[in-house]
Design a protein around this motif. Structure first.
Motif, PDB file in Angstrom:
ATOM      1  N   TYR A 249      -9.357  -8.207 -40.769  1.00  0.00           N
ATOM      2  CA  TYR A 249      -8.219  -8.627 -40.331  1.00  0.00           C
ATOM      3  C   TYR A 249      -8.233 -10.316 -40.516  1.00  0.00           C
ATOM      4  CZ  TYR A 249      -3.603  -8.820 -38.398  1.00  0.00           C
ATOM      5  OH  TYR A 249      -2.309  -9.179 -38.126  1.00  0.00           O
ATOM      6  N   ALA A 250      -6.968 -10.914 -40.931  1.00  0.00           N
ATOM      7  CA  ALA A 250      -6.987 -12.348 -41.177  1.00  0.00           C
ATOM      8  C   ALA A 250      -5.561 -12.737 -40.720  1.00  0.00           C
ATOM      9  CB  ALA A 250      -7.265 -12.664 -42.764  1.00  0.00           C
ATOM     10  N   ALA A 251      -5.506 -13.803 -40.350  1.00  0.00           N
ATOM     11  CA  ALA A 251      -4.297 -14.708 -39.988  1.00  0.00           C
ATOM     12  C   ALA A 251      -4.659 -16.229 -39.629  1.00  0.00           C
ATOM     13  CB  ALA A 251      -3.707 -14.180 -38.426  1.00  0.00           C
ATOM     14  N   GLY A 252      -3.931 -16.989 -40.231  1.00  0.00           N
ATOM     15  CA  GLY A 252      -3.922 -18.392 -39.949  1.00  0.00           C
ATOM     16  C   GLY A 252      -5.096 -19.041 -40.460  1.00  0.00           C
ATOM     17  N   GLY A 253      -5.428 -18.508 -41.813  1.00  0.00           N
ATOM     18  CA  GLY A 253      -6.593 -19.025 -42.283  1.00  0.00           C
ATOM     19  C   GLY A 253      -8.017 -18.413 -41.856  1.00  0.00           C
ATOM     20  N   THR A 254      -8.133 -17.687 -40.945  1.00  0.00           N
ATOM     21  CA  THR A 254      -9.212 -17.321 -40.380  1.00  0.00           C
ATOM     22  C   THR A 254      -9.309 -15.611 -40.696  1.00  0.00           C
ATOM     23  OG1 THR A 254      -9.189 -18.825 -38.400  1.00  0.00           O
ATOM     24  CG2 THR A 254     -10.644 -17.077 -38.195  1.00  0.00           C
ATOM     25  N   GLY A 255     -10.543 -15.403 -41.241  1.00  0.00           N
ATOM     26  CA  GLY A 255     -10.631 -13.814 -41.238  1.00  0.00           C
ATOM     27  C   GLY A 255     -11.941 -13.309 -40.362  1.00  0.00           C
ATOM     28  N   VAL A 256     -11.816 -11.839 -40.309  1.00  0.00           N
ATOM     29  CA  VAL A 256     -13.007 -11.287 -39.363  1.00  0.00           C
ATOM     30  C   VAL A 256     -13.393 -10.283 -40.057  1.00  0.00           C
ATOM     31  CG1 VAL A 256     -11.406  -9.995 -37.997  1.00  0.00           C
ATOM     32  CG2 VAL A 256     -13.808 -10.461 -37.115  1.00  0.00           C
ATOM     33  N   CYS A 257     -14.598  -9.811 -40.132  1.00  0.00           N
ATOM     34  CA  CYS A 257     -15.216  -8.475 -40.922  1.00  0.00           C
ATOM     35  C   CYS A 257     -16.142  -8.132 -39.782  1.00  0.00           C
ATOM     36  CB  CYS A 257     -15.755  -8.897 -42.257  1.00  0.00           C
ATOM     37  SG  CYS A 257     -16.926  -7.748 -42.950  1.00  0.00           S
ATOM     38  N   ALA A 258     -16.160  -6.768 -39.666  1.00  0.00           N
ATOM     39  CA  ALA A 258     -17.001  -6.041 -39.058  1.00  0.00           C
ATOM     40  C   ALA A 258     -18.216  -5.531 -40.093  1.00  0.00           C
ATOM     41  CB  ALA A 258     -16.428  -4.898 -38.224  1.00  0.00           C
ATOM     42  N   HIS A 259     -19.081  -6.213 -40.036  1.00  0.00           N
ATOM     43  CA  HIS A 259     -20.101  -5.960 -41.443  1.00  0.00           C
ATOM     44  C   HIS A 259     -21.251  -5.312 -40.718  1.00  0.00           C
ATOM     45  CE1 HIS A 259     -22.578  -7.096 -44.752  1.00  0.00           C
ATOM     46  NE2 HIS A 259     -23.513  -7.225 -43.956  1.00  0.00           N
ATOM     47  N   PRO A 260     -21.716  -4.105 -41.435  1.00  0.00           N
ATOM     48  CA  PRO A 260     -22.913  -3.437 -41.086  1.00  0.00           C
ATOM     49  C   PRO A 260     -24.226  -4.215 -41.550  1.00  0.00           C
ATOM     50  CG  PRO A 260     -21.770  -2.389 -43.272  1.00  0.00           C
ATOM     51  CD  PRO A 260     -20.813  -3.642 -42.967  1.00  0.00           C
ATOM     52  N   ASP A 261     -25.116  -4.221 -40.892  1.00  0.00           N
ATOM     53  CA  ASP A 261     -26.201  -4.949 -41.095  1.00  0.00           C
ATOM     54  C   ASP A 261     -27.332  -3.835 -41.720  1.00  0.00           C
ATOM     55  OD1 ASP A 261     -26.246  -7.781 -40.931  1.00  0.00           O
ATOM     56  OD2 ASP A 261     -26.029  -7.679 -38.886  1.00  0.00           O
TER      57      ASP A 261
END
Length: 345
Positions: free
Chosen positions: A104-116
């Motif tokens: 998701y992203a908003a206001g210039g910030t993103g988040v990613c659920a990343h698999p290690d």
């Protein structure tokens, strides 16, 4: 979130409440979790081998930015961050190099659920140029991810027992990260609960689907307890929540702050599906959208009039659709082979 979600892991250690699930039920849930994790491991292994990706995915990757002019949509396509033109969502995609199962992203910030690995995940917080600014290990399998409109607050939900919101044997963890202060809140389960005007405590409380208001302190979320799902309004600073309405799951606040998109169980048994609906916060009136298929997702607002959400096609592949929020019109296919839509405002 089953039909659209990746699921979540690690068993809850809290003892069951009186009348809770039997040993047989819990063993059944454990078996289901094991099967789901095995499937995820296989899927991850294929992706890591380069199999199951679109041809040329890695070679064709280009730098992406979290533009905020509303001209593009962020999605997860074939496990990688993509952006598409909002005016031509079925057109060419920009494909990034970051692998995500939720974003998701908003206001210039993103988040990613990343698999290690096939067994471990972390929430990666991104700046406008998609550079990593924070990495937060998370338990279980990612299910929801959101960023507040200002870009300050990041939140996520994982399953840590069971594999579906439609079952009674699941457990979740919902965390929050404040990009301004650097504070990480690993769970909401320690918040004081007021249910129907009275203090309430129970070991079976679970939260999911957080959406923040414009002040980055108040929020809405789903609280599950005693077989019921509630919309709750929370105060992050005060560490409190209060129930507002039953049968409201995965709320998503409209850009103007007046309405909540949500999934409404069509029956007392959520396994029978959900109807994508909209709650007017002033009148508490509910409007069902024209999308009649079951939507197991936390819908995103493309603007004050339109919702975007993920459903699966007949072969189980994700697709991003849109529908008017006022109950008019009909659902329209936006992006095939994609999920986790976000308007880059």
């Amino acid at each position: 979130m089953t039909s659209q979600s990746t699921r979540e892991t690690a068993a809850t250690t809290a003892p069951p409440a009186p009348g809770g699930p039997s040993t047989r039920t819990k063993l059944g849930v454990l078996a289901a979790v094991t099967a789901v994790l095995a499937a995820v491991a296989v899927g991850y292994g294929l992706a890591a081998d380069g199999k199951g990706r679109s041809a040329g995915r890695a070679d064709g990757a280009v730098p992406l930015e979290l533009t905020t002019d509303g001209a593009r949509l962020l999605v997860v396509g074939d496990r990688y961050l993509n952006t598409v033109a909002a005016a031509e969502p079925d057109g060419p995609r920009q494909v990034g190099t970051l692998e995500c199962v939720r974003s998701y992203a908003a206001g210039g910030t993103g988040v990613c659920a990343h698999p290690d690995t096939q067994w471990s995940y972390r929430m990666v917080v991104l700046d406008r140029e998609l550079k990593e600014t924070k990495s937060i290990p998370i338990p279980g399998l990612p299910s929801r991810a959101r960023v507040s409109a200002s870009g300050r607050m990041v939140n996520w939900t994982t399953f840590v027992g069971g594999d579906s919101y439609s079952g009674g044997g699941f457990s979740t963890r919902t965390g929050v990260y404040d990009t301004r202060t650097g504070q990480v809140l690993s769970t909401l389960e320690e918040f004081a609960v007021t249910r129907d005007g009275r203090p309430y405590q129970s070991p079976d409380v679970n939260y999911w689907g957080v959406t923040f208001t414009a002040d980055d302190n108040r929020f809405y979320a789903t609280l599950s307890t005693a077989g019921k799902r509630y919309l709750v309004e929370g105060d992050l600073a005060a560490r409190t929540v209060r129930t507002v309405k039953e049968n409201v799951e995965c709320p998503s606040l409209s850009p103007d702050g007046t309405r909540l998109a949500f999934k409404e169980a069509v029956d007392a048994d959520p396994a029978k599906g959900w109807r994508l609906s909209v709650l007017d916060l002033a009148t508490m009136a509910v409007t069902a959208t024209a999308e009649t298929r079951s939507v197991d997702d936390q819908a995103a607002w493309l603007d004050d009039r339109t919702l975007a959400y993920t459903v699966r096609d007949g072969a189980g592949n994700p697709e991003v659709w849109s529908v008017p929020a006022d109950g008019s019109g009909q659902g329209q296919l936006l992006v095939v082979g994609a999920e986790s839509p976000a308007a880059l405002r």
